[in-house]
Design a protein around this motif. Structure first.
Motif, PDB file in Angstrom:
ATOM      1  N   GLU A   1       0.849  -1.177   0.000  1.00 48.61           N
ATOM      2  CA  GLU A   1       0.000   0.000   0.000  1.00 48.61           C
ATOM      3  C   GLU A   1       0.899   1.248   0.000  1.00 48.61           C
ATOM      4  O   GLU A   1       1.955   1.264   0.597  1.00 48.61           O
ATOM      5  N   PHE A   2       0.471   2.280  -0.678  1.00 46.69           N
ATOM      6  CA  PHE A   2       1.263   3.505  -0.777  1.00 46.69           C
ATOM      7  C   PHE A   2       0.442   4.696  -0.316  1.00 46.69           C
ATOM      8  O   PHE A   2      -0.778   4.638  -0.222  1.00 46.69           O
ATOM      9  N   GLU A   3       1.155   5.778  -0.017  1.00 45.29           N
ATOM     10  CA  GLU A   3       0.504   7.023   0.370  1.00 45.29           C
ATOM     11  C   GLU A   3       0.705   8.056  -0.722  1.00 45.29           C
ATOM     12  O   GLU A   3       1.562   7.891  -1.593  1.00 45.29           O
ATOM     13  N   VAL A   4      -0.055   9.129  -0.670  1.00 44.74           N
ATOM     14  CA  VAL A   4       0.035  10.178  -1.684  1.00 44.74           C
ATOM     15  C   VAL A   4       1.430  10.790  -1.702  1.00 44.74           C
ATOM     16  O   VAL A   4       1.966  11.109  -2.758  1.00 44.74           O
ATOM     17  N   GLU A   5       2.058  10.929  -0.516  1.00 42.16           N
ATOM     18  CA  GLU A   5       3.386  11.521  -0.436  1.00 42.16           C
ATOM     19  C   GLU A   5       4.416  10.715  -1.218  1.00 42.16           C
ATOM     20  O   GLU A   5       5.437  11.235  -1.633  1.00 42.16           O
ATOM     21  N   ASP A   6       4.164   9.407  -1.426  1.00 41.07           N
ATOM     22  CA  ASP A   6       5.080   8.581  -2.210  1.00 41.07           C
ATOM     23  C   ASP A   6       5.045   8.971  -3.683  1.00 41.07           C
ATOM     24  O   ASP A   6       6.011   8.745  -4.410  1.00 41.07           O
ATOM     25  N   LEU A   7       3.944   9.560  -4.146  1.00 37.83           N
ATOM     26  CA  LEU A   7       3.799   9.941  -5.551  1.00 37.83           C
ATOM     27  C   LEU A   7       4.263  11.369  -5.828  1.00 37.83           C
ATOM     28  O   LEU A   7       4.524  11.717  -6.973  1.00 37.83           O
ATOM     29  N   ILE A   8       4.361  12.200  -4.796  1.00 37.15           N
ATOM     30  CA  ILE A   8       4.735  13.605  -4.946  1.00 37.15           C
ATOM     31  C   ILE A   8       6.243  13.739  -4.775  1.00 37.15           C
ATOM     32  O   ILE A   8       6.808  13.259  -3.793  1.00 37.15           O
ATOM     33  N   ALA A   9       6.889  14.401  -5.726  1.00 37.47           N
ATOM     34  CA  ALA A   9       8.331  14.636  -5.624  1.00 37.47           C
ATOM     35  C   ALA A   9       8.601  15.715  -4.576  1.00 37.47           C
ATOM     36  O   ALA A   9       7.901  16.725  -4.520  1.00 37.47           O
ATOM     37  N   ASP A  10       9.604  15.490  -3.750  1.00 40.42           N
ATOM     38  CA  ASP A  10       9.984  16.469  -2.724  1.00 40.42           C
ATOM     39  C   ASP A  10      10.929  17.477  -3.371  1.00 40.42           C
ATOM     40  O   ASP A  10      12.130  17.269  -3.428  1.00 40.42           O
ATOM     41  N   GLU A  11      10.368  18.567  -3.879  1.00 44.03           N
ATOM     42  CA  GLU A  11      11.171  19.576  -4.575  1.00 44.03           C
ATOM     43  C   GLU A  11      10.930  20.958  -3.988  1.00 44.03           C
ATOM     44  O   GLU A  11       9.913  21.206  -3.342  1.00 44.03           O
ATOM     45  N   GLU A  12      11.883  21.829  -4.219  1.00 41.00           N
ATOM     46  CA  GLU A  12      11.800  23.194  -3.695  1.00 41.00           C
ATOM     47  C   GLU A  12      10.702  23.968  -4.424  1.00 41.00           C
ATOM     48  O   GLU A  12      10.502  23.813  -5.628  1.00 41.00           O
TER      49      GLU A  12
END
Length: 80
Positions: free
Chosen positions: A1-12
């Motif tokens: 199972e995954f969360e939405v944060e796994d799909l969003i790139a952590d960028e500035e």
């Protein structure tokens, strides 16, 4: 199972807030470095009576805390 944060790139990112309470997220690459006398780029379009009051530098997975004039606190992820 995954969360939405796994799909969003952590960028500035840059978050701007206007006097009327509008919030906009922008990519820092939209803005170029300028020298003396530079005209710059319009990053936020505002109405006649509105103007940008704050610009914050953040990452997309950080939280933005919003305080109301009635003492309430709302928090949301910057990517939202």
């Amino acid at each position: 199972e995954f969360e939405v944060e796994d799909l969003i790139a952590d960028e500035e990112t840059l978050v701007s807030i206007t006097h009327a309470g509008y919030i906009k997220r922008a990519n820092p690459s939209m803005f170029k470095s300028q020298h003396r006398g530079g005209r710059g780029i319009r990053g936020v379009s505002t109405g006649d009576e509105d103007f940008v009051t704050s610009i914050f530098r953040s990452n997309t997975l950080n939280y933005l805390l919003c305080f109301t004039d009635r003492g309430r606190l709302y928090w949301l992820k910057v990517y939202q």
